[in-house]
Scaffold this motif. Structure first.
Motif, PDB file in Angstrom:
ATOM      1  N   SER A 211       0.838  -1.203   0.000  1.00 38.35           N
ATOM      2  CA  SER A 211       0.000   0.000   0.000  1.00 38.35           C
ATOM      3  C   SER A 211       0.871   1.250   0.000  1.00 38.35           C
ATOM      4  N   ILE A 212       0.332   2.300  -0.617  1.00 41.24           N
ATOM      5  CA  ILE A 212       0.994   3.599  -0.670  1.00 41.24           C
ATOM      6  C   ILE A 212       0.032   4.615  -0.082  1.00 41.24           C
ATOM      7  N   GLU A 213       0.523   5.377   0.875  1.00 44.57           N
ATOM      8  CA  GLU A 213      -0.269   6.418   1.526  1.00 44.57           C
ATOM      9  C   GLU A 213       0.460   7.758   1.395  1.00 44.57           C
ATOM     10  N   PHE A 214      -0.299   8.830   1.525  1.00 46.08           N
ATOM     11  CA  PHE A 214       0.238  10.182   1.481  1.00 46.08           C
ATOM     12  C   PHE A 214      -0.413  10.990   2.594  1.00 46.08           C
ATOM     13  N   PRO A 215       0.300  11.940   3.172  1.00 44.31           N
ATOM     14  CA  PRO A 215      -0.333  12.800   4.182  1.00 44.31           C
ATOM     15  C   PRO A 215      -1.379  13.699   3.517  1.00 44.31           C
ATOM     16  N   SER A 216      -2.304  14.199   4.303  1.00 43.85           N
ATOM     17  CA  SER A 216      -3.378  15.034   3.749  1.00 43.85           C
ATOM     18  C   SER A 216      -2.863  16.322   3.117  1.00 43.85           C
ATOM     19  N   ASN A 217      -1.689  16.774   3.533  1.00 41.32           N
ATOM     20  CA  ASN A 217      -1.132  18.011   2.958  1.00 41.32           C
ATOM     21  C   ASN A 217      -0.123  17.730   1.838  1.00 41.32           C
ATOM     22  N   SER A 218      -0.162  16.526   1.272  1.00 40.41           N
ATOM     23  CA  SER A 218       0.746  16.149   0.191  1.00 40.41           C
ATOM     24  C   SER A 218       0.642  17.142  -0.960  1.00 40.41           C
TER      25      SER A 218
ATOM     26  N   ASN B  88       4.231  -4.506 -12.193  1.00 36.95           N
ATOM     27  CA  ASN B  88       4.600  -5.820 -11.628  1.00 36.95           C
ATOM     28  C   ASN B  88       4.812  -5.815 -10.117  1.00 36.95           C
ATOM     29  N   SER B  89       4.265  -4.854  -9.429  1.00 38.44           N
ATOM     30  CA  SER B  89       4.408  -4.818  -7.973  1.00 38.44           C
ATOM     31  C   SER B  89       3.278  -5.601  -7.310  1.00 38.44           C
ATOM     32  N   THR B  90       3.381  -5.739  -5.995  1.00 41.10           N
ATOM     33  CA  THR B  90       2.333  -6.429  -5.238  1.00 41.10           C
ATOM     34  C   THR B  90       1.361  -5.432  -4.607  1.00 41.10           C
ATOM     35  N   ILE B  91       1.363  -4.202  -5.092  1.00 40.15           N
ATOM     36  CA  ILE B  91       0.507  -3.166  -4.501  1.00 40.15           C
ATOM     37  C   ILE B  91      -0.965  -3.588  -4.565  1.00 40.15           C
ATOM     38  N   GLU B  92      -1.637  -3.390  -3.444  1.00 42.83           N
ATOM     39  CA  GLU B  92      -3.049  -3.722  -3.321  1.00 42.83           C
ATOM     40  C   GLU B  92      -3.906  -2.482  -3.118  1.00 42.83           C
ATOM     41  N   SER B  93      -3.308  -1.426  -2.550  1.00 43.77           N
ATOM     42  CA  SER B  93      -4.084  -0.245  -2.166  1.00 43.77           C
ATOM     43  C   SER B  93      -3.260   1.027  -2.335  1.00 43.77           C
ATOM     44  N   ILE B  94      -3.905   2.079  -2.838  1.00 37.28           N
ATOM     45  CA  ILE B  94      -3.278   3.392  -2.932  1.00 37.28           C
ATOM     46  C   ILE B  94      -4.327   4.455  -2.672  1.00 37.28           C
ATOM     47  N   THR B  95      -3.925   5.470  -1.936  1.00 39.95           N
ATOM     48  CA  THR B  95      -4.773   6.634  -1.724  1.00 39.95           C
ATOM     49  C   THR B  95      -4.136   7.791  -2.483  1.00 39.95           C
ATOM     50  N   ILE B  96      -4.866   8.332  -3.444  1.00 33.63           N
ATOM     51  CA  ILE B  96      -4.334   9.395  -4.299  1.00 33.63           C
ATOM     52  C   ILE B  96      -4.724  10.743  -3.707  1.00 33.63           C
ATOM     53  N   PRO B  97      -3.721  11.558  -3.372  1.00 37.06           N
ATOM     54  CA  PRO B  97      -4.026  12.852  -2.744  1.00 37.06           C
ATOM     55  C   PRO B  97      -4.693  13.826  -3.712  1.00 37.06           C
ATOM     56  N   SER B  98      -5.372  14.810  -3.165  1.00 37.01           N
ATOM     57  CA  SER B  98      -6.094  15.783  -3.979  1.00 37.01           C
ATOM     58  C   SER B  98      -5.175  16.649  -4.825  1.00 37.01           C
TER      59      SER B  98
ATOM     60  N   THR C 166      -0.621  -4.348 -12.436  1.00 34.59           N
ATOM     61  CA  THR C 166      -0.803  -4.358 -10.973  1.00 34.59           C
ATOM     62  C   THR C 166      -2.053  -5.187 -10.660  1.00 34.59           C
ATOM     63  N   SER C 167      -1.956  -6.472 -10.895  1.00 37.47           N
ATOM     64  CA  SER C 167      -3.118  -7.354 -10.785  1.00 37.47           C
ATOM     65  C   SER C 167      -3.700  -7.435  -9.383  1.00 37.47           C
ATOM     66  N   LYS C 168      -2.926  -7.066  -8.364  1.00 41.57           N
ATOM     67  CA  LYS C 168      -3.427  -7.121  -6.989  1.00 41.57           C
ATOM     68  C   LYS C 168      -4.018  -5.793  -6.518  1.00 41.57           C
ATOM     69  N   LEU C 169      -3.924  -4.762  -7.344  1.00 44.56           N
ATOM     70  CA  LEU C 169      -4.431  -3.445  -6.958  1.00 44.56           C
ATOM     71  C   LEU C 169      -5.958  -3.461  -7.030  1.00 44.56           C
TER      72      LEU C 169
END
Length: 114
Positions: free
Chosen positions: A60-67, A79-89, A102-105
């Motif tokens: 998973s990839i996260e970003f702070p709210s003030n990113s 080709n990563s194992t990423i399952e979750s990402i939160t895209i900042p505004s 990214t078949s696991k995303l």
């Protein structure tokens, strides 16, 4: 080139920005900070470069709210194992194939202001 918490950055001293250019065996959940400090200067993280997390074990990839991240380049997570990402505004550009192979995303969250 700088490394913080297994993430590799390139810095532009003129513009005071940092770009994620790779990772050094990062695994699990990763937080991309708003900025990194180097030589008593702050560099704002604005971009994830192509193939930065290719073949990684990041889940998973996260970003702070003030990113201030603006761009996620194509094949950043290929080709990563990423399952979750939160895209900042602040993101204004998701380049073509940013999530290539990214078949696991399965969980993509957009910040409510995006």
């Amino acid at each position: 080139m700088l490394k913080f918490n297994n993430i590799i950055y390139s810095i532009n001293e003129t513009e005071k920005i940092a770009i994620v250019i790779g990772n050094d065996s990062a695994v699990g959940s990763v937080l991309i900070p708003r900025s990194i400090n180097f030589n008593n200067q702050e560099f704002i993280v604005t971009r994830i470069q192509k193939k930065s997390f290719q073949d990684s074990k990041v889940t998973s990839i996260e970003f702070p709210s003030n990113s201030e991240l603006r761009v996620i380049e194509g094949k950043s997570f290929s080709n990563s194992t990423i399952e979750s990402i939160t895209i900042p505004s602040s993101v204004s550009e998701l380049q073509e194939e940013w999530c290539h192979k990214t078949s696991k995303l399965i969980n993509i969250n957009l910040h409510h202001n995006n």
